[in-house]
Write a protein that holds these residues in place. Structure first.
Motif, short mmCIF file in Angstrom:
data_model
loop_
_atom_site.label_atom_id
_atom_site.label_comp_id
_atom_site.label_asym_id
_atom_site.label_seq_id
_atom_site.Cartn_x
_atom_site.Cartn_y
_atom_site.Cartn_z
N ARG A 48 0.85 -1.20 0.00
CA ARG A 48 0.00 0.00 0.00
C ARG A 48 0.88 1.25 0.00
N LYS A 49 0.52 2.24 -0.78
CA LYS A 49 1.34 3.43 -0.90
C LYS A 49 1.38 4.23 0.39
N VAL A 50 2.58 4.63 0.77
CA VAL A 50 2.77 5.56 1.89
C VAL A 50 2.90 6.95 1.28
N VAL A 51 1.98 7.84 1.62
CA VAL A 51 1.91 9.15 0.97
C VAL A 51 2.46 10.27 1.85
N LYS A 52 2.65 9.99 3.14
CA LYS A 52 3.16 11.02 4.06
C LYS A 52 3.65 10.33 5.32
N VAL A 53 4.72 10.88 5.91
CA VAL A 53 5.25 10.34 7.16
C VAL A 53 5.51 11.51 8.10
N GLU A 54 4.89 11.46 9.27
CA GLU A 54 5.05 12.54 10.26
C GLU A 54 5.39 11.94 11.62
N GLU A 55 6.18 12.68 12.41
CA GLU A 55 6.48 12.24 13.77
C GLU A 55 5.76 13.15 14.75
N ILE A 56 4.93 12.54 15.60
CA ILE A 56 4.17 13.28 16.60
C ILE A 56 4.39 12.64 17.95
N GLY A 107 7.07 11.47 19.31
CA GLY A 107 7.88 10.26 19.24
C GLY A 107 7.26 9.13 18.46
N GLU A 108 6.02 9.32 18.00
CA GLU A 108 5.30 8.30 17.24
C GLU A 108 5.41 8.63 15.75
N VAL A 109 6.01 7.73 14.99
CA VAL A 109 6.15 7.93 13.55
C VAL A 109 4.90 7.39 12.86
N ARG A 110 4.17 8.29 12.24
CA ARG A 110 2.92 7.93 11.57
C ARG A 110 3.14 7.77 10.07
N HIS A 111 2.81 6.59 9.57
CA HIS A 111 2.92 6.31 8.14
C HIS A 111 1.51 6.42 7.54
N TYR A 112 1.25 7.50 6.84
CA TYR A 112 -0.07 7.69 6.25
C TYR A 112 -0.17 6.89 4.95
N VAL A 113 -1.21 6.07 4.84
CA VAL A 113 -1.37 5.18 3.69
C VAL A 113 -2.62 5.53 2.90
N GLU A 114 -2.59 5.20 1.61
CA GLU A 114 -3.75 5.46 0.75
C GLU A 114 -4.95 4.62 1.18
#
Length: 402
Positions: free
Chosen positions: A56-64, A66-73
């Motif tokens: 699944r495509k990862v379209v954005k990655v943000e750290e909040i 200490g938690e790394v969020r991998h946003y997926v389509e």
């Protein structure tokens, strides 16, 4: 806390991790949290990585927090075991640009004691802002030359985690913004800087550094630059453009500036000829219109409906009509596709209030405009024809209010 594999090895392209959660944020977008990741999240002037998780495509990655969020389509079907693959071309490009920024910034610092206050890694071009109001062209070329010397020397680029006391032992290029979890990126004997980004293991992998342009930004100077593979891409683009221009202008690349200047001079000359001819045509048209003078309730009127004419042309025609001061009132209307526009004007000897007339017409065409009692222009929707507007105006002229 997510284990950040990119700090252990910036060259990791694929990895396997365990999912810790899959949730939606306040905007309803799905993101996945893993126990470990090679995806770099946005930070320190460097954009996030993209790629895939379980295909699944990862379209954005943000750290909040200490938690790394991998946003997926799309939501992942299973996060017990997650296979990740980063877009290596994008990641390595970011590594080249970021390391190139360190090298170029250090060159300005070393040669001229000019500090960099900000950095932006753009999609096509990156920038640094220098803490200087004005810089001569020679300084840019000298900094670029020195930066590329460091690239060609293929010096080691190393990253290490240090304590605050250990960091104090290094001649850092700028003051640290944190007091713990300090990560230094070091080019021995050249640059020592706190940084959380990804970089290649040696300066040679940056390839080359090229300053494209610079501009004044308030009391700073913004430098536009590219590194590595971006130089190849831009060189190919520019070569293709120059080749096409050479064919169009029948000139070699070196002759293009002269050929372009000649073409611009010719266009200016032809534009003047066209303008003069247009003015002659308008003058002839005005002469013919003067012959169509009408009497509307005792007022001298020249009225005409045009098709696909500009307001500027109508204004010019109207000006010619009224410049002789013979008490003439002009009503010009043009129908342009689904729009209708008009110019109402009178000379000094005439008494009709054009603004009052226009205000009567605007509601009929859902329109708007502006002007004075002597001249007004406006437009709106073609809800009624120009001829119907002229008929309305003729009726209004018989009213004592006008």
């Amino acid at each position: 806390m997510t284990e950040k594999l990119f700090y252990k090895n910036a060259y990791i392209k694929e990895f396997v991790a365990k999912g810790r959660g899959q949730r939606q944020d306040e905007n309803g977008e799905w993101y996945v949290v893993l126990d470990a990741t090679a995806f770099y999240p946005t930070g320190g002037g460097q954009p996030f990585d993209t790629g895939t998780l379980n295909g699944r495509k990862v379209v954005k990655v943000e750290e909040i927090d200490g938690e790394v969020r991998h946003y997926v389509e799309e939501k992942l079907a299973n996060i017990e075991k997650v296979s990740g693959e980063i877009d290596w071309q994008r990641r390595f490009d970011h590594m080249q640009q970021h390391a190139g920024q360190h090298i170029l910034t250090a060159a300005f610092e070393e040669l001229f004691q000019i500090h960099t206050v900000s950095f932006h890694l753009g999609k096509e071009v990156s920038t640094i802002d220098l803490d200087q109001g004005q810089i001569s062209e020679e300084l840019f070329f000298e900094a670029e030359r020195r930066a590329n010397e460091i690239v060609l020397e293929n010096r080691l680029i190393e990253a290490k985690w240090v304590s605050q006391s250990e960091a104090a032992q290094y001649k850092l290029r700028k003051e640290l913004s944190v007091t713990e979890n300090i990560r230094l990126v070091i080019i021995p004997g050249y640059d020592y800087n706190g940084c959380g980004g990804t970089h290649p293991s040696s300066t040679g992998e940056v390839g080359m550094i090229k300053i494209l342009d610079w501009e004044k930004q308030r009391n700073k100077v913004r430098v536009h630059f590219i590194c590595g593979d971006r130089i190849k891409t831009q060189l190919q683009q520019k070569h293709s453009i120059l080749k096409e221009l050479s064919q169009l202008l029948s000139a070699s690349e070196k002759q293009l500036p002269i050929a372009t200047e000649k073409l611009l001079d010719l266009n200016k000359s032809q534009a003047k000829v066209i303008t003069d001819l247009q003015e002659q045509c308008i003058q002839l048209e005005a002469e013919q219109l003067m012959k169509s003078l009408k009497d509307w309730s005792g007022a001298k009127v020249i009225a005409k409906v045009f098709t696909n004419r500009s307001v500027q042309q109508l204004q010019r025609l109207a000006h010619i009509m009224i410049e002789h001061g013979q008490g003439v009132n002009v009503f010009f209307i043009t129908e342009n596709l689904d729009k209708i526009q008009f110019v109402f004007s009178r000379d000094k000897a005439a008494k009709i209030n054009m603004k009052t007339l226009a205000n009567e017409i605007f509601p009929l065409i859902n329109g708007k405009g502006g002007g004075s009692e002597s001249t007004v222009q406006g437009g709106g929707e073609l809800k009624i024809t120009g001829e119907e507007i002229l008929s309305k105006l003729q009726n209004l002229l018989s009213s004592p209010k006008v």
